[in-house]
Design a protein around this motif. Structure first.
Motif, mmCIF file in Angstrom:
data_model
loop_
_atom_site.group_PDB
_atom_site.id
_atom_site.type_symbol
_atom_site.label_atom_id
_atom_site.label_comp_id
_atom_site.label_asym_id
_atom_site.label_seq_id
_atom_site.Cartn_x
_atom_site.Cartn_y
_atom_site.Cartn_z
ATOM 1 N N TRP A 15 0.838 -1.209 0.000
ATOM 2 C CA TRP A 15 0.000 0.000 0.000
ATOM 3 C C TRP A 15 0.865 1.248 0.000
ATOM 4 O O TRP A 15 0.592 2.210 -0.711
ATOM 5 N N LYS A 16 1.941 1.238 0.773
ATOM 6 C CA LYS A 16 2.833 2.397 0.812
ATOM 7 C C LYS A 16 3.528 2.601 -0.529
ATOM 8 O O LYS A 16 3.695 3.738 -0.987
ATOM 9 N N GLU A 17 3.909 1.518 -1.203
ATOM 10 C CA GLU A 17 4.504 1.626 -2.537
ATOM 11 C C GLU A 17 3.484 2.173 -3.529
ATOM 12 O O GLU A 17 3.813 3.012 -4.372
ATOM 13 N N PHE A 18 2.246 1.700 -3.419
ATOM 14 C CA PHE A 18 1.180 2.196 -4.278
ATOM 15 C C PHE A 18 0.986 3.698 -4.070
ATOM 16 O O PHE A 18 0.878 4.458 -5.036
ATOM 17 N N GLN A 19 0.969 4.119 -2.813
ATOM 18 C CA GLN A 19 0.799 5.540 -2.498
ATOM 19 C C GLN A 19 1.958 6.368 -3.042
ATOM 20 O O GLN A 19 1.757 7.460 -3.557
ATOM 21 N N SER A 20 3.177 5.858 -2.925
ATOM 22 C CA SER A 20 4.331 6.614 -3.425
ATOM 23 C C SER A 20 4.300 6.696 -4.951
ATOM 24 O O SER A 20 4.638 7.733 -5.526
ATOM 25 N N ARG A 21 3.874 5.615 -5.624
ATOM 26 C CA ARG A 21 3.745 5.674 -7.085
ATOM 27 C C ARG A 21 2.674 6.679 -7.496
ATOM 28 O O ARG A 21 2.850 7.427 -8.468
ATOM 29 N N GLN A 22 1.582 6.716 -6.746
ATOM 30 C CA GLN A 22 0.522 7.679 -7.026
ATOM 31 C C GLN A 22 1.014 9.107 -6.830
ATOM 32 O O GLN A 22 0.671 10.005 -7.605
ATOM 33 N N ALA A 23 1.813 9.329 -5.797
ATOM 34 C CA ALA A 23 2.346 10.672 -5.534
ATOM 35 C C ALA A 23 3.257 11.115 -6.673
ATOM 36 O O ALA A 23 3.193 12.271 -7.121
ATOM 37 N N VAL A 24 4.092 10.196 -7.159
ATOM 38 C CA VAL A 24 4.981 10.521 -8.279
ATOM 39 C C VAL A 24 4.162 10.821 -9.528
ATOM 40 O O VAL A 24 4.440 11.782 -10.260
ATOM 41 N N GLU A 25 3.128 10.035 -9.760
ATOM 42 C CA GLU A 25 2.276 10.247 -10.931
ATOM 43 C C GLU A 25 1.543 11.580 -10.844
ATOM 44 O O GLU A 25 1.449 12.315 -11.828
ATOM 45 N N ARG A 26 1.032 11.913 -9.657
ATOM 46 C CA ARG A 26 0.351 13.203 -9.483
ATOM 47 C C ARG A 26 1.301 14.364 -9.704
ATOM 48 O O ARG A 26 0.938 15.375 -10.319
#
Length: 64
Positions: free
Chosen positions: A22-33
């Motif tokens: 979940w934390k990796e998913f959140q960090s990927r989402q932050a980079v994408e945003r």
């Protein structure tokens, strides 16, 4: 609803707070945003510049 809730076999209530996936998913989402923000900021300034150029080319009535 969490996106991992239906796919993760280890899901239980509140596990997203400690889950590494979940934390990796959140960090990927932050980079994408952040990438989307940079894209929009670049093209917003580009469009604003073109708009200013077109407005400068418009004919104007003389101010009397």
């Amino acid at each position: 609803m969490l996106p991992c809730q239906t796919k993760c076999p280890n899901y239980h209530s509140g596990c997203h707070k400690t889950c590494t996936a979940w934390k990796e998913f959140q960090s990927r989402q932050a980079v994408e945003r952040q990438a989307q923000k940079q894209y929009l900021k670049f093209y917003d300034s580009l469009c604003a510049q073109v708009t200013r150029q077109y407005r400068a080319m418009q004919s104007r009535r003389p101010a009397w």
